[in-house]
Design a protein around this motif. Structure first.
Motif, short mmCIF file in Angstrom:
data_model
loop_
_atom_site.label_atom_id
_atom_site.label_comp_id
_atom_site.label_asym_id
_atom_site.label_seq_id
_atom_site.Cartn_x
_atom_site.Cartn_y
_atom_site.Cartn_z
N GLU A 197 0.81 -1.22 0.00
CA GLU A 197 0.00 0.00 0.00
C GLU A 197 0.84 1.27 0.00
O GLU A 197 0.40 2.32 -0.47
CB GLU A 197 -1.01 0.02 1.16
CG GLU A 197 -0.43 -0.22 2.52
CD GLU A 197 -0.56 -1.66 2.99
OE1 GLU A 197 -0.85 -1.86 4.18
OE2 GLU A 197 -0.35 -2.59 2.19
N ASP A 198 2.08 1.16 0.51
CA ASP A 198 3.00 2.30 0.42
C ASP A 198 3.31 2.62 -1.04
O ASP A 198 3.29 3.78 -1.45
CB ASP A 198 4.30 2.01 1.16
CG ASP A 198 4.15 2.06 2.67
OD1 ASP A 198 3.95 3.17 3.20
OD2 ASP A 198 4.24 1.01 3.31
N PHE A 199 3.61 1.58 -1.81
CA PHE A 199 3.93 1.79 -3.22
C PHE A 199 2.75 2.38 -3.99
O PHE A 199 2.91 3.26 -4.83
CB PHE A 199 4.39 0.48 -3.87
CG PHE A 199 5.76 0.06 -3.43
CD1 PHE A 199 6.89 0.74 -3.86
CD2 PHE A 199 5.92 -1.02 -2.58
CE1 PHE A 199 8.15 0.36 -3.45
CE2 PHE A 199 7.19 -1.42 -2.17
CZ PHE A 199 8.31 -0.72 -2.60
N LEU A 200 1.55 1.89 -3.68
CA LEU A 200 0.35 2.41 -4.33
C LEU A 200 0.16 3.88 -3.97
O LEU A 200 -0.12 4.72 -4.84
CB LEU A 200 -0.88 1.60 -3.90
CG LEU A 200 -2.21 2.03 -4.51
CD1 LEU A 200 -2.17 1.94 -6.02
CD2 LEU A 200 -3.34 1.18 -3.94
N ALA A 201 0.35 4.23 -2.70
CA ALA A 201 0.21 5.61 -2.26
C ALA A 201 1.25 6.51 -2.92
O ALA A 201 0.94 7.63 -3.34
CB ALA A 201 0.33 5.68 -0.73
N ILE A 202 2.49 6.01 -3.03
CA ILE A 202 3.55 6.78 -3.69
C ILE A 202 3.19 7.02 -5.15
O ILE A 202 3.32 8.13 -5.67
CB ILE A 202 4.90 6.04 -3.57
CG1 ILE A 202 5.39 6.06 -2.12
CG2 ILE A 202 5.95 6.67 -4.49
CD1 ILE A 202 6.53 5.09 -1.84
N ARG A 203 2.71 5.97 -5.82
CA ARG A 203 2.35 6.07 -7.23
C ARG A 203 1.24 7.11 -7.44
O ARG A 203 1.22 7.84 -8.43
CB ARG A 203 1.90 4.71 -7.76
CG ARG A 203 1.91 4.61 -9.27
CD ARG A 203 1.62 3.22 -9.79
NE ARG A 203 2.48 2.20 -9.20
CZ ARG A 203 2.02 1.14 -8.53
NH1 ARG A 203 0.73 0.95 -8.36
NH2 ARG A 203 2.85 0.26 -8.02
N GLU A 204 0.32 7.19 -6.47
CA GLU A 204 -0.78 8.14 -6.57
C GLU A 204 -0.40 9.53 -6.06
O GLU A 204 -1.21 10.47 -6.14
CB GLU A 204 -1.98 7.62 -5.78
CG GLU A 204 -2.60 6.37 -6.39
CD GLU A 204 -3.73 5.79 -5.56
OE1 GLU A 204 -3.92 6.27 -4.41
OE2 GLU A 204 -4.41 4.88 -6.04
N LYS B 217 0.09 10.41 -3.00
CA LYS B 217 -0.55 10.69 -1.72
C LYS B 217 -0.01 9.72 -0.68
O LYS B 217 -0.58 8.64 -0.47
CB LYS B 217 -2.07 10.52 -1.84
CG LYS B 217 -2.71 11.49 -2.81
CD LYS B 217 -4.19 11.21 -2.93
CE LYS B 217 -4.81 12.14 -3.96
NZ LYS B 217 -6.22 11.80 -4.22
N PRO B 218 1.09 10.06 -0.01
CA PRO B 218 1.65 9.15 0.98
C PRO B 218 0.66 8.85 2.09
O PRO B 218 -0.21 9.68 2.40
CB PRO B 218 2.89 9.89 1.51
CG PRO B 218 2.66 11.32 1.18
CD PRO B 218 1.81 11.34 -0.07
N LEU B 219 0.79 7.67 2.68
CA LEU B 219 -0.06 7.31 3.81
C LEU B 219 0.14 8.31 4.94
O LEU B 219 1.18 8.96 5.05
CB LEU B 219 0.28 5.89 4.26
CG LEU B 219 0.05 4.79 3.21
CD1 LEU B 219 0.51 3.44 3.74
CD2 LEU B 219 -1.41 4.74 2.78
N ALA B 220 -0.86 8.43 5.80
CA ALA B 220 -0.87 9.49 6.82
C ALA B 220 0.36 9.47 7.71
O ALA B 220 0.94 10.51 8.02
CB ALA B 220 -2.14 9.39 7.65
N ASP B 221 0.78 8.27 8.15
CA ASP B 221 1.93 8.21 9.05
C ASP B 221 3.21 8.63 8.34
O ASP B 221 4.07 9.30 8.91
CB ASP B 221 2.07 6.83 9.71
CG ASP B 221 2.21 5.69 8.72
OD1 ASP B 221 1.96 5.89 7.51
OD2 ASP B 221 2.56 4.57 9.15
N VAL B 222 3.33 8.29 7.07
CA VAL B 222 4.50 8.69 6.28
C VAL B 222 4.47 10.20 6.04
O VAL B 222 5.49 10.89 6.19
CB VAL B 222 4.55 7.93 4.94
CG1 VAL B 222 5.64 8.48 4.03
CG2 VAL B 222 4.76 6.44 5.19
N ALA B 223 3.31 10.73 5.68
CA ALA B 223 3.18 12.17 5.45
C ALA B 223 3.58 12.97 6.68
O ALA B 223 4.22 14.02 6.57
CB ALA B 223 1.74 12.50 5.04
#
Length: 196
Positions: free
Chosen positions: A51-58, A60-66
């Motif tokens: 899901e990290d890779f998907l978020a990066i591709r979109e 929009k990083p996941l909330a904890d990463v952001a």
């Protein structure tokens, strides 16, 4: 200047924690604003997942990463404090880097190859070892760590490593020698980091 202290040791009574406290005290005395990210105290999962890779591709990083990226973005100086385990970073620190220093945030690939996106930021690293300085020099461990971490991670992302200080054989030396190491940490903060 604003600093971000990234700390990676599970024991609050460790020498690494004493290093963290010394750095914090020097920054506070100099009036430097700083944040501390104690990786063991965070609830953030350091494991890079699909899901990290998907978020990066979109984009929009996941909330904890952001949240962690916000701390990095706001800092002029990143101070990393960690033990050397198996001649590398602790897994929790490597996992934090895996997730936070993502494509599109820390680096990008353009027509001319990779480009670091964190230019203008400086890095100081304080690493403790169980091995002696002689062994680290004889077998090239310090050089290998500097190549992988200083150049391969931070340099790749456009950051300038202004200090990578090793403190050797910490479990084996006397309390007086550890105290001398902390004096040196304070000196390095005052002489190299506060003027960065």
């Amino acid at each position: 200047m604003k600093a971000l202290l990234v700390y990676a040791h599970p024991n609050l009574k460790s020498f690494n924690h004493a290093v963290l406290e010394a750095v914090k005290e020097e920054f506070a005395a100099a009036g430097v604003a700083f944040d501390v990210r104690d990786l063991y105290a965070l609830s953030m999962d350091p494991v890079l997942k699909a899901e990290d890779f998907l978020a990066i591709r979109e984009g929009k990083p996941l909330a904890d990463v952001a949240e962690e990226q916000r701390f990095v973005k706001e800092a002029d100086l990143l101070v990393v404090i960690h033990p050397v385990w198996w001649f590398s970073l602790p897994a929790i620190l490597k996992g934090w880097i895996d997730r936070v220093f993502s494509a599109g945030f820390a680096y990008a690939y353009g027509k001319n190859g990779p480009e670091g996106l964190l230019k203008g930021k400086k890095v100081a690293i304080f690493s403790t070892t169980g091995g002696s300085e002689k062994d680290y020099d004889t077998y090239g461990f310090k050089g290998a760590i500097r190549t992988a971490v200083d150049n391969g991670i931070f340099g790749f992302c456009g950051m300038e490593v202004i200090l990578h200080h090793f403190m050797h054989a910490v479990p084996a030396v006397s309390q007086e020698e550890r105290e001398a190491m902390l004096v040196q940490v304070r000196h390095l903060v005052r002489e190299q980091l506060l003027s960065a």
